[in-house]
Design a protein around this motif. Structure first.
Motif, PDB file in Angstrom:
ATOM      1  N   GLY A   1       6.910   3.188  23.532  1.00 16.89           N
ATOM      2  CA  GLY A   1       7.362   4.451  24.101  1.00 16.89           C
ATOM      3  C   GLY A   1       6.628   5.645  23.519  1.00 16.89           C
ATOM      4  O   GLY A   1       5.555   5.508  22.931  1.00 16.89           O
ATOM      5  N   GLN A   2       7.225   6.833  23.655  1.00 14.75           N
ATOM      6  CA  GLN A   2       6.631   8.056  23.110  1.00 14.75           C
ATOM      7  C   GLN A   2       7.034   8.193  21.647  1.00 14.75           C
ATOM      8  O   GLN A   2       8.165   7.903  21.282  1.00 14.75           O
ATOM      9  N   GLY A   3       6.094   8.648  20.838  1.00 18.11           N
ATOM     10  CA  GLY A   3       6.443   8.816  19.439  1.00 18.11           C
ATOM     11  C   GLY A   3       5.278   9.318  18.629  1.00 18.11           C
ATOM     12  O   GLY A   3       4.255   9.755  19.163  1.00 18.11           O
ATOM     13  N   SER A   4       5.457   9.265  17.314  1.00 24.94           N
ATOM     14  CA  SER A   4       4.393   9.672  16.406  1.00 24.94           C
ATOM     15  C   SER A   4       4.327   8.663  15.270  1.00 24.94           C
ATOM     16  O   SER A   4       5.330   8.028  14.930  1.00 24.94           O
ATOM     17  N   TYR A   5       3.130   8.536  14.716  1.00 24.37           N
ATOM     18  CA  TYR A   5       2.900   7.601  13.632  1.00 24.37           C
ATOM     19  C   TYR A   5       1.901   8.239  12.683  1.00 24.37           C
ATOM     20  O   TYR A   5       0.850   8.698  13.108  1.00 24.37           O
ATOM     21  N   THR A   6       2.238   8.261  11.384  1.00 24.29           N
ATOM     22  CA  THR A   6       1.338   8.829  10.391  1.00 24.29           C
ATOM     23  C   THR A   6       0.643   7.695   9.641  1.00 24.29           C
ATOM     24  O   THR A   6       1.300   6.829   9.068  1.00 24.29           O
ATOM     25  N   LEU A   7      -0.685   7.730   9.682  1.00 21.60           N
ATOM     26  CA  LEU A   7      -1.498   6.724   9.010  1.00 21.60           C
ATOM     27  C   LEU A   7      -1.550   7.026   7.512  1.00 21.60           C
ATOM     28  O   LEU A   7      -1.299   8.162   7.094  1.00 21.60           O
ATOM     29  N   PRO A   8      -1.911   6.050   6.684  1.00 23.63           N
ATOM     30  CA  PRO A   8      -1.988   6.282   5.235  1.00 23.63           C
ATOM     31  C   PRO A   8      -2.957   7.403   4.848  1.00 23.63           C
ATOM     32  O   PRO A   8      -2.810   8.012   3.795  1.00 23.63           O
ATOM     33  N   THR A   9      -3.938   7.706   5.688  1.00 19.55           N
ATOM     34  CA  THR A   9      -4.902   8.773   5.408  1.00 19.55           C
ATOM     35  C   THR A   9      -4.336  10.163   5.642  1.00 19.55           C
ATOM     36  O   THR A   9      -4.987  11.154   5.341  1.00 19.55           O
ATOM     37  N   GLY A  10      -3.138  10.242   6.215  1.00 18.23           N
ATOM     38  CA  GLY A  10      -2.551  11.536   6.553  1.00 18.23           C
ATOM     39  C   GLY A  10      -2.799  11.928   7.997  1.00 18.23           C
ATOM     40  O   GLY A  10      -2.238  12.899   8.496  1.00 18.23           O
TER      41      GLY A  10
ATOM     42  N   GLU B   1      -2.215  11.823  11.859  1.00 18.43           N
ATOM     43  CA  GLU B   1      -1.012  11.532  12.636  1.00 18.43           C
ATOM     44  C   GLU B   1      -1.380  11.279  14.096  1.00 18.43           C
ATOM     45  O   GLU B   1      -2.197  11.989  14.673  1.00 18.43           O
ATOM     46  N   TYR B   2      -0.782  10.248  14.680  1.00 16.60           N
ATOM     47  CA  TYR B   2      -0.928   9.991  16.112  1.00 16.60           C
ATOM     48  C   TYR B   2       0.346  10.440  16.802  1.00 16.60           C
ATOM     49  O   TYR B   2       1.454  10.137  16.339  1.00 16.60           O
ATOM     50  N   ARG B   3       0.196  11.172  17.897  1.00 16.93           N
ATOM     51  CA  ARG B   3       1.338  11.583  18.722  1.00 16.93           C
ATOM     52  C   ARG B   3       1.039  11.192  20.158  1.00 16.93           C
ATOM     53  O   ARG B   3      -0.002  11.561  20.702  1.00 16.93           O
ATOM     54  N   GLY B   4       1.930  10.443  20.761  1.00 21.52           N
ATOM     55  CA  GLY B   4       1.725  10.059  22.154  1.00 21.52           C
ATOM     56  C   GLY B   4       2.384   8.742  22.476  1.00 21.52           C
ATOM     57  O   GLY B   4       3.329   8.311  21.823  1.00 21.52           O
ATOM     58  N   ALA B   5       1.833   8.089  23.503  1.00 18.53           N
ATOM     59  CA  ALA B   5       2.407   6.856  24.024  1.00 18.53           C
ATOM     60  C   ALA B   5       1.975   5.657  23.187  1.00 18.53           C
ATOM     61  O   ALA B   5       0.839   5.563  22.744  1.00 18.53           O
ATOM     62  N   LEU B   6       2.924   4.740  22.991  1.00 17.21           N
ATOM     63  CA  LEU B   6       2.678   3.508  22.249  1.00 17.21           C
ATOM     64  C   LEU B   6       3.187   2.338  23.098  1.00 17.21           C
ATOM     65  O   LEU B   6       4.220   2.446  23.762  1.00 17.21           O
ATOM     66  N   ARG B   7       2.455   1.240  23.056  1.00 18.65           N
ATOM     67  CA  ARG B   7       2.878   0.042  23.778  1.00 18.65           C
ATOM     68  C   ARG B   7       2.476  -1.177  22.954  1.00 18.65           C
ATOM     69  O   ARG B   7       1.313  -1.299  22.585  1.00 18.65           O
ATOM     70  N   ASP B   8       3.424  -2.017  22.685  1.00 25.58           N
ATOM     71  CA  ASP B   8       3.187  -3.235  21.916  1.00 25.58           C
ATOM     72  C   ASP B   8       2.508  -2.925  20.578  1.00 25.58           C
ATOM     73  O   ASP B   8       1.595  -3.628  20.152  1.00 25.58           O
ATOM     74  N   GLY B   9       2.900  -1.810  19.945  1.00 32.59           N
ATOM     75  CA  GLY B   9       2.377  -1.438  18.639  1.00 32.59           C
ATOM     76  C   GLY B   9       1.010  -0.780  18.650  1.00 32.59           C
ATOM     77  O   GLY B   9       0.430  -0.550  17.596  1.00 32.59           O
ATOM     78  N   MET B  10       0.467  -0.487  19.843  1.00 32.08           N
ATOM     79  CA  MET B  10      -0.873   0.123  19.939  1.00 32.08           C
ATOM     80  C   MET B  10      -0.797   1.437  20.717  1.00 32.08           C
ATOM     81  O   MET B  10       0.125   1.644  21.506  1.00 32.08           O
ATOM     82  N   PHE B  11      -1.797   2.300  20.482  1.00 29.91           N
ATOM     83  CA  PHE B  11      -1.899   3.543  21.245  1.00 29.91           C
ATOM     84  C   PHE B  11      -2.176   3.151  22.697  1.00 29.91           C
ATOM     85  O   PHE B  11      -3.063   2.352  22.985  1.00 29.91           O
ATOM     86  N   GLU B  12      -1.429   3.748  23.620  1.00 29.97           N
ATOM     87  CA  GLU B  12      -1.585   3.403  25.040  1.00 29.97           C
ATOM     88  C   GLU B  12      -1.246   4.628  25.885  1.00 29.97           C
ATOM     89  O   GLU B  12      -0.212   5.246  25.693  1.00 29.97           O
TER      90      GLU B  12
END
Length: 157
Positions: A4-13, A15-26
């Motif tokens: 779904g829609q969300g955000s994810y912060t990588l260990p490098t700092g 941040e991804y914001r947007g659609a996710l599907r099956d654990g991947m950016f989509e």
């Protein structure tokens, strides 16, 4: 897995914001980098299908016909947007006025470098890294030093 829609912060700092599907950016989403740059793209199974990178100062990267700092036009991006300063007034960096460098230090692009301690700190004076010998030499030979800043001449009273 993330969906779904969300955000994810990588260990490098970053941040991804947007659609996710099956654990991947989509679908539509963007990466926001710690130093202010952003990459907006349409993603397919975690890989960008098309996208655009924008630097922190607003300059948009173009992979074709990129003319910024190509040898013919050496202006800073802020000079392209706002025009050149009058003769005799130099613009030392893309920022105008430039950052004030702590005494004895160098501005190495992503922070300040102290050659005595061989430490690079960010512009908020937080530790970034220790410089190795190669980086030390490059900074000393290339980067702007605090004591090299231009001082405006004041007219006699």
């Amino acid at each position: 897995r993330m969906e779904g829609q969300g955000s994810y912060t990588l260990p490098t700092g970053t941040e991804y914001r947007g659609a996710l599907r099956d654990g991947m950016f989509e679908g539509e989403g963007e990466l926001l980098f710690p130093h202010g740059g952003r990459y907006r793209a349409v993603w397919h199974r975690g890989v960008p299908a098309q996208g655009k990178y924008t630097f922190a100062d607003g300059l948009e990267y173009k992979d074709k016909k990129w003319h910024y700092c190509d040898g013919y036009d050496r202006r800073f991006y802020t000079e392209i947007c706002s025009g050149l300063k009058p003769a005799g007034i130099s613009q030392l960096t893309n920022l105008d006025p430039p950052r004030k460098i702590p005494e004895g230090c160098y501005d190495c692009g992503n922070g300040f470098y102290n050659p005595e301690t061989r430490v690079v700190v960010d512009y908020k004076l937080r530790f970034l890294r220790n410089a190795d010998d190669d980086e030390h030499e490059w900074i000393i030979q290339t980067c702007r030093k605090a004591w090299d800043e231009t001082i405006e001449r004041k007219p006699k009273a």
